[in-house]
Design a protein around this motif. Structure first.
Motif, PDB file in Angstrom:
ATOM      1  N   HIS A 138      82.663  18.667  70.915  1.00  0.00           N
ATOM      2  CA  HIS A 138      83.887  19.402  71.183  1.00  0.00           C
ATOM      3  C   HIS A 138      83.906  19.884  72.639  1.00  0.00           C
ATOM      4  CE1 HIS A 138      80.707  22.022  69.546  1.00  0.00           C
ATOM      5  NE2 HIS A 138      81.129  22.905  70.424  1.00  0.00           N
ATOM      6  N   GLU A 139      85.061  20.329  73.095  1.00  0.00           N
ATOM      7  CA  GLU A 139      85.168  20.879  74.455  1.00  0.00           C
ATOM      8  C   GLU A 139      84.427  22.203  74.512  1.00  0.00           C
ATOM      9  OE1 GLU A 139      88.552  22.040  77.836  1.00  0.00           O
ATOM     10  OE2 GLU A 139      89.166  21.458  75.799  1.00  0.00           O
ATOM     11  N   LYS A 140      83.645  22.384  75.570  1.00  0.00           N
ATOM     12  CA  LYS A 140      82.799  23.574  75.686  1.00  0.00           C
ATOM     13  C   LYS A 140      82.974  24.228  77.044  1.00  0.00           C
ATOM     14  CE  LYS A 140      79.257  21.115  73.049  1.00  0.00           C
ATOM     15  NZ  LYS A 140      78.022  20.356  73.259  1.00  0.00           N
ATOM     16  N   ARG A 141      82.491  25.470  77.095  1.00  0.00           N
ATOM     17  CA  ARG A 141      82.361  26.223  78.332  1.00  0.00           C
ATOM     18  C   ARG A 141      80.974  26.879  78.329  1.00  0.00           C
ATOM     19  NH1 ARG A 141      86.554  23.874  78.757  1.00  0.00           N
ATOM     20  NH2 ARG A 141      88.656  24.744  79.095  1.00  0.00           N
ATOM     21  N   THR A 142      80.451  27.172  79.527  1.00  0.00           N
ATOM     22  CA  THR A 142      79.156  27.852  79.671  1.00  0.00           C
ATOM     23  C   THR A 142      79.274  28.962  80.691  1.00  0.00           C
ATOM     24  OG1 THR A 142      77.766  25.962  79.041  1.00  0.00           O
ATOM     25  CG2 THR A 142      76.773  27.596  80.497  1.00  0.00           C
ATOM     26  N   ALA A 143      78.720  30.133  80.349  1.00  0.00           N
ATOM     27  CA  ALA A 143      78.570  31.242  81.289  1.00  0.00           C
ATOM     28  C   ALA A 143      77.088  31.509  81.467  1.00  0.00           C
ATOM     29  CB  ALA A 143      79.268  32.496  80.755  1.00  0.00           C
ATOM     30  N   LEU A 144      76.671  31.809  82.698  1.00  0.00           N
ATOM     31  CA  LEU A 144      75.265  31.995  83.029  1.00  0.00           C
ATOM     32  C   LEU A 144      74.949  33.468  83.271  1.00  0.00           C
ATOM     33  CD1 LEU A 144      74.652  28.981  85.456  1.00  0.00           C
ATOM     34  CD2 LEU A 144      74.381  29.084  82.963  1.00  0.00           C
ATOM     35  N   PHE A 145      73.749  33.854  82.842  1.00  0.00           N
ATOM     36  CA  PHE A 145      73.269  35.225  82.985  1.00  0.00           C
ATOM     37  C   PHE A 145      71.804  35.187  83.414  1.00  0.00           C
ATOM     38  CE2 PHE A 145      76.613  34.922  79.800  1.00  0.00           C
ATOM     39  CZ  PHE A 145      77.572  35.767  80.348  1.00  0.00           C
ATOM     40  N   ASN A 146      71.076  36.284  83.238  1.00  0.00           N
ATOM     41  CA  ASN A 146      69.715  36.379  83.764  1.00  0.00           C
ATOM     42  C   ASN A 146      68.632  36.275  82.694  1.00  0.00           C
ATOM     43  OD1 ASN A 146      70.412  37.174  86.631  1.00  0.00           O
ATOM     44  ND2 ASN A 146      71.443  38.792  85.506  1.00  0.00           N
ATOM     45  N   SER A 147      68.840  36.896  81.541  1.00  0.00           N
ATOM     46  CA  SER A 147      67.792  37.002  80.529  1.00  0.00           C
ATOM     47  C   SER A 147      68.334  36.614  79.167  1.00  0.00           C
ATOM     48  CB  SER A 147      67.261  38.437  80.470  1.00  0.00           C
ATOM     49  OG  SER A 147      68.268  39.297  79.938  1.00  0.00           O
ATOM     50  N   GLY A 148      67.403  36.381  78.231  1.00  0.00           N
ATOM     51  CA  GLY A 148      67.820  36.070  76.882  1.00  0.00           C
ATOM     52  C   GLY A 148      68.617  37.183  76.242  1.00  0.00           C
ATOM     53  N   ALA A 149      68.185  38.415  76.439  1.00  0.00           N
ATOM     54  CA  ALA A 149      68.922  39.547  75.860  1.00  0.00           C
ATOM     55  C   ALA A 149      70.341  39.608  76.402  1.00  0.00           C
ATOM     56  CB  ALA A 149      68.183  40.855  76.149  1.00  0.00           C
ATOM     57  N   GLU A 150      70.512  39.349  77.689  1.00  0.00           N
ATOM     58  CA  GLU A 150      71.860  39.318  78.261  1.00  0.00           C
ATOM     59  C   GLU A 150      72.709  38.239  77.612  1.00  0.00           C
ATOM     60  OE1 GLU A 150      73.076  39.739  82.507  1.00  0.00           O
ATOM     61  OE2 GLU A 150      70.915  39.776  82.811  1.00  0.00           O
ATOM     62  N   ALA A 151      72.111  37.076  77.375  1.00  0.00           N
ATOM     63  CA  ALA A 151      72.860  35.991  76.753  1.00  0.00           C
ATOM     64  C   ALA A 151      73.314  36.383  75.351  1.00  0.00           C
ATOM     65  CB  ALA A 151      72.003  34.724  76.705  1.00  0.00           C
ATOM     66  N   VAL A 152      72.411  36.968  74.564  1.00  0.00           N
ATOM     67  CA  VAL A 152      72.776  37.381  73.205  1.00  0.00           C
ATOM     68  C   VAL A 152      73.876  38.437  73.238  1.00  0.00           C
ATOM     69  CG1 VAL A 152      71.933  38.521  71.124  1.00  0.00           C
ATOM     70  CG2 VAL A 152      70.532  36.775  72.227  1.00  0.00           C
ATOM     71  N   GLU A 153      73.714  39.415  74.122  1.00  0.00           N
ATOM     72  CA  GLU A 153      74.710  40.486  74.198  1.00  0.00           C
ATOM     73  C   GLU A 153      76.076  39.924  74.594  1.00  0.00           C
ATOM     74  OE1 GLU A 153      74.908  45.081  75.683  1.00  0.00           O
ATOM     75  OE2 GLU A 153      73.063  44.060  75.116  1.00  0.00           O
ATOM     76  N   ASN A 154      76.103  38.975  75.521  1.00  0.00           N
ATOM     77  CA  ASN A 154      77.381  38.386  75.917  1.00  0.00           C
ATOM     78  C   ASN A 154      77.954  37.489  74.835  1.00  0.00           C
ATOM     79  OD1 ASN A 154      78.391  38.920  78.870  1.00  0.00           O
ATOM     80  ND2 ASN A 154      76.159  38.967  78.944  1.00  0.00           N
ATOM     81  N   ALA A 155      77.101  36.821  74.051  1.00  0.00           N
ATOM     82  CA  ALA A 155      77.605  36.042  72.927  1.00  0.00           C
ATOM     83  C   ALA A 155      78.328  36.947  71.929  1.00  0.00           C
ATOM     84  CB  ALA A 155      76.465  35.297  72.243  1.00  0.00           C
ATOM     85  N   VAL A 156      77.776  38.130  71.684  1.00  0.00           N
ATOM     86  CA  VAL A 156      78.431  39.083  70.784  1.00  0.00           C
ATOM     87  C   VAL A 156      79.757  39.553  71.386  1.00  0.00           C
ATOM     88  CG1 VAL A 156      78.245  41.383  69.745  1.00  0.00           C
ATOM     89  CG2 VAL A 156      76.290  39.809  69.675  1.00  0.00           C
ATOM     90  N   LYS A 157      79.752  39.864  72.677  1.00  0.00           N
ATOM     91  CA  LYS A 157      81.001  40.254  73.339  1.00  0.00           C
ATOM     92  C   LYS A 157      82.071  39.182  73.175  1.00  0.00           C
ATOM     93  CE  LYS A 157      80.699  41.601  77.629  1.00  0.00           C
ATOM     94  NZ  LYS A 157      80.207  41.709  79.034  1.00  0.00           N
TER      95      LYS A 157
END
Length: 464
Positions: A138-157
């Protein structure tokens, strides 16, 4: 091999040029020239105690000056077998020449601009690569961050922005990070949560499929129990996201029974809930596929990655369905260092090695070597209650053979013996009774077997 301290810079300081260069050319051997820790490591750790807070612990009391292949070399010249790879970070090795070259070139161009101020090619290329390689066409997008915790927190957002709902479901034994929200999502109190509350609200925990300890439930049965609890205690109408590790990391390398993950994903799809796969520890060839979700053909709505993505440089990502990722308003995602250009250069070189350098296949070879050696341990010592995992992410669970109760004390003694005898070995698990094997994918079979042999010697040195 020893390294003299520079006294006018503080005891234990390494003089320039005195330490060996890291990378795959380091001698691939376990070599002890002092006790562990040696005198120079002790000096350096004394400096650490005076300069760094107690909350920042060190598992193995050495100070590393070089690493590569399957070894780390400390300041005293000891060479230790690396069965931890920086907690699944250095899959491509600690100083892969391709990563070193890419980072060196980027540093000479620029180290930072902040992507949310001025865009650059590296960030976009990493996003394009992850959009292409993560499960699903499927069509996707990616946003980049610094740490795993940041990635999880942004996924929830992102999930909350898309669904306009707030609740998040996580699982027993889960680990998702150390920020306030991700501490709430993490199960284990010590050392991750104790004393740091209150935590973020609207986080709910349900049972995981744990084949060794859940009475033989099938994946479908375990999923039905979890879904029933979600429906009764949370309600799909309130639920933004289900977040789960395809194979749990800190929780004990628990691999759910077949069918558990697909059943959860299907329920989430049917109920308008975002299904998030936390692949921070399992991603990038670690389990014998590029992503652990692929083992059961799982296609997450969002997938979080970090650790192995950039050869040791700090980078993380959230990748997912375009319509979900685009739900956040302009300016709602980002951060000063997210997608740093040097980390992106390292990630592009690392991704190429994972995709084209045979590392996924190497993880499968490691699986065969480790599983064979660990099964042999279990065959002769019934304190090894379970051998589990995939690829270069394997574990043994140590138990009281009479009761099956977790044996954290034995686990601690095994790890201490391994450390003293030149093996970097990590423990994990809610009950503190799991030894995990997370070698770099660049390690040799000989070092793998030798590392497990030391674990066997540790068991023999600690009889019932």
């Amino acid at each position: 091999m020893t390294f003299a301290p520079v006294l006018d810079q503080g005891p234990g300081t390494i003089p320039a040029g005195s330490a060996p260069v890291g990378g795959p050319d380091l001698p691939q051997e376990r070599r002890l020239v002092t006790e562990i820790p040696g005198p120079l490591s002790r000096e350096m750790l004394a400096r650490k105690a005076a300069a760094v807070p107690n909350g920042v612990g060190v598992t193995l009391p050495i100070a590393v000056v070089a690493a590569g292949g399957g070894v780390v070399v400390d300041v005293d010249g000891n060479s230790l077998i690396d069965l931890g790879s920086g907690i699944a970070v250095t899959g491509v090795g600690n100083a892969a020449p391709e990563v070193v070259a890419a980072v060196t070139e980027q540093v000479a161009r620029f180290t930072h601009t902040c992507f949310t101020i001025t865009a650059y090619d590296g960030y976009i290329r990493v996003a394009e690569a992850l959009n292409r390689l993560t499960p699903g066409d499927h069509e996707k997008r990616t946003a980049l961050f610094n740490s795993g915790a940041e990635a999880v927190e942004n996924a929830v957002k992102i999930a909350r922005a898309y669904t306009r709902k707030q609740a998040v479901v996580v699982f027993d034994h889960a680990y998702h990070g150390r920020t306030n929200l991700t501490m709430a999502m993490t199960a284990k109190s010590m050392p991750y949560k104790s004393g740091f509350g209150p935590f973020a609200s609207e986080v709910y925990r349900v049972p995981l499929s744990y084949p060794f300890r859940d009475g033989g439930l099938s994946g479908a049965e375990a999923a039905a129990a979890a879904i029933s609890q979600i429906e009764k205690q949370v309600g799909a109408s309130n639920l933004a996201a289900v977040v789960i590790e395809p194979i749990q990391g800190e929780g004990g390398f628990i691999e759910p029974a077949l069918g558990f993950l697909p059943a959860l994903a299907a329920w989430a799809k049917d109920n308008g809930v975002v299904f998030v796969a936390d692949e921070i520890q399992t991603g990038f060839s670690r389990t014998g596929h590029l992503f652990a979700s692929e083992h059961e053909g799982l296609v997450p709505d969002l997938i979080t990655t970090a650790k192995g993505i950039a050869g040791g440089l700090p980078l993380s990502a959230v990748t997912g369905r375009a319509e979900i990722m685009d739900a956040a308003h302009a300016g709602g995602l980002g951060g000063t260092y997210g997608g740093n250009p040097v980390a992106c250069a390292a990630a592009l070189a690392s991704i190429d090695l994972f995709e084209n350098g045979g590392l996924t296949e190497r993880a499968r070879e490691i699986d065969v070597v480790l599983r064979g050696a660990l099964d042999a341990l279990r065959a002769v010592d019934d304190r090894v209650g379970d051998v589990r995992g995939r690829g270069a992410m394997m574990a043994i669970e140590l138990v009281d053979p009479a009761t099956g109760a977790p044996d954290a004390a034995l686990t601690a003694r095994i790890a201490a013996f391994a450390h003293a005898n030149g093996v970097v070995l990590l423990t994990c698990g809610t009950y503190g009774n799991v030894i995990r094997f997370l070698p770099p994918l660049t390690i040799s079979d000989d070092l793998l077997r030798e590392g497990v042999r030391v674990v066997g010697e540790a068991l023999a040195a600690n009889p019932l």
